[in-house]
Design a protein around this motif. Structure first.
Motif, mmCIF file in Angstrom:
data_model
loop_
_atom_site.group_PDB
_atom_site.id
_atom_site.type_symbol
_atom_site.label_atom_id
_atom_site.label_comp_id
_atom_site.label_asym_id
_atom_site.label_seq_id
_atom_site.Cartn_x
_atom_site.Cartn_y
_atom_site.Cartn_z
ATOM 1 N N SER A 10 0.824 -1.207 0.000
ATOM 2 C CA SER A 10 0.000 0.000 0.000
ATOM 3 C C SER A 10 0.859 1.259 0.000
ATOM 4 O O SER A 10 1.818 1.349 0.759
ATOM 5 C CB SER A 10 -0.912 0.038 1.218
ATOM 6 N N SER A 15 -3.066 2.872 5.772
ATOM 7 C CA SER A 15 -3.659 1.792 4.999
ATOM 8 C C SER A 15 -4.310 0.704 5.843
ATOM 9 O O SER A 15 -3.716 0.215 6.800
ATOM 10 C CB SER A 15 -2.560 1.168 4.143
ATOM 11 N N ARG A 16 -5.515 0.308 5.451
ATOM 12 C CA ARG A 16 -6.150 -0.850 6.078
ATOM 13 C C ARG A 16 -5.358 -2.118 5.739
ATOM 14 O O ARG A 16 -5.272 -3.032 6.534
ATOM 15 C CB ARG A 16 -7.594 -0.994 5.605
ATOM 16 N N THR A 17 -4.809 -2.149 4.537
ATOM 17 C CA THR A 17 -4.001 -3.298 4.119
ATOM 18 C C THR A 17 -2.817 -3.474 5.058
ATOM 19 O O THR A 17 -2.556 -4.582 5.538
ATOM 20 C CB THR A 17 -3.493 -3.109 2.672
ATOM 21 N N PRO A 76 -3.705 -3.194 -1.591
ATOM 22 C CA PRO A 76 -5.023 -2.683 -1.945
ATOM 23 C C PRO A 76 -5.209 -2.932 -3.448
ATOM 24 O O PRO A 76 -4.229 -3.056 -4.181
ATOM 25 C CB PRO A 76 -4.931 -1.190 -1.632
ATOM 26 N N TYR A 78 -6.445 -1.506 -6.935
ATOM 27 C CA TYR A 78 -6.740 -0.297 -7.693
ATOM 28 C C TYR A 78 -6.937 -0.701 -9.149
ATOM 29 O O TYR A 78 -6.091 -1.401 -9.715
ATOM 30 C CB TYR A 78 -5.582 0.708 -7.632
ATOM 31 N N SER A 83 -1.318 -2.910 -6.363
ATOM 32 C CA SER A 83 -0.817 -1.534 -6.379
ATOM 33 C C SER A 83 0.431 -1.359 -7.240
ATOM 34 O O SER A 83 1.234 -2.285 -7.422
ATOM 35 C CB SER A 83 -0.504 -1.059 -4.957
ATOM 36 N N THR A 108 -7.182 -6.005 -0.337
ATOM 37 C CA THR A 108 -8.296 -5.255 0.231
ATOM 38 C C THR A 108 -8.831 -4.325 -0.843
ATOM 39 O O THR A 108 -8.100 -3.922 -1.750
ATOM 40 C CB THR A 108 -7.860 -4.419 1.449
ATOM 41 N N GLY A 109 -10.102 -4.002 -0.728
ATOM 42 C CA GLY A 109 -10.688 -3.094 -1.699
ATOM 43 C C GLY A 109 -12.095 -2.691 -1.310
ATOM 44 O O GLY A 109 -12.698 -3.274 -0.405
ATOM 45 N N ASP A 142 -12.945 -3.264 2.372
ATOM 46 C CA ASP A 142 -12.545 -2.176 3.276
ATOM 47 C C ASP A 142 -13.540 -1.998 4.414
ATOM 48 O O ASP A 142 -13.147 -1.741 5.550
ATOM 49 C CB ASP A 142 -12.425 -0.851 2.512
#
Length: 184
Positions: A10, A15-17, A76, A78, A83, A108-109, A142
């Motif tokens: 990330s 970042s949650r990741t 994440p 994208y 990424s 994650t997303g 997320d």
């Protein structure tokens, strides 16, 4: 016990990741594994984007991959792919940087439309880098991850159950890896 490299792909500090990876790192450490965290965003952009294989940060990252028995790669999603910073790092590693390693891909997303990014975008790259065993990865929404100011993470119960199963498969694969290497 195994040495596990935990790579956050990330670009974001909050970042949650990254928080998900650090949460899993704690579980791995509690099981006696040595965990080496690597946040790709901490590698200088000029080294990544300039493809500077000799930059100390790239050399260090390469050495971390070489040292690891297992690798957790979190990103994440994208535009239906992993990424760009993670892509830049993977491109600078040796072709077979994952040879002999057990790998767990996580993503994650914001929408389930990206759930196949692990299988269609990330898994082929990990395979081409020689991973001995790629454990079935997992995509977490997320909205199922709540990061708190104290650095802790709350995972929604349904997502937590699924992540526990994925984590357990990875931990089992790590434990079996030395046995498989001796048998091979």
């Amino acid at each position: 016990m195994a040495t596990v490299l935990s790579v956050s792909g990330s670009p974001s500090v909050s970042s949650r990741t990254g928080k998900l990876l650090r949460h899993l790192d704690a579980r791995l450490a509690a099981q006696g594994h040595e965990v080496l965290p690597l946040d790709v965003r901490a590698i200088p952009a000029e080294a990544l984007l300039g493809a500077d294989f000799r930059h100390p940060a790239i050399v260090e990252a390469t050495e971390l991959f070489a040292r690891a028995d297992g690798v957790v790669i979190g990103t994440p999603v994208y535009k239906a792919a992993y990424s760009g910073v993670l892509k830049a790092l993977l491109d600078l590693l040796p072709q077979y940087a994952l040879a002999g390693k057990t790998v767990l891909p996580l993503a994650t997303g914001g929408t389930t439309a990206h759930v196949l990014a692990i299988d269609y975008a990330l898994r082929p790259v990990l395979s081409s880098m020689g991973a001995a065993h790629i454990v079935q990865g997992w995509f977490t929404l997320d909205k199922d991850l709540t990061a708190h100011e104290d650095g802790t993470l709350t995972i929604a119960p349904s997502a937590g159950e699924a992540l526990n199963q994925v984590f357990d498969r990875f931990a089992t694969a790590l434990d079996r890896a030395p046995l498989l290497a001796m048998a091979g």
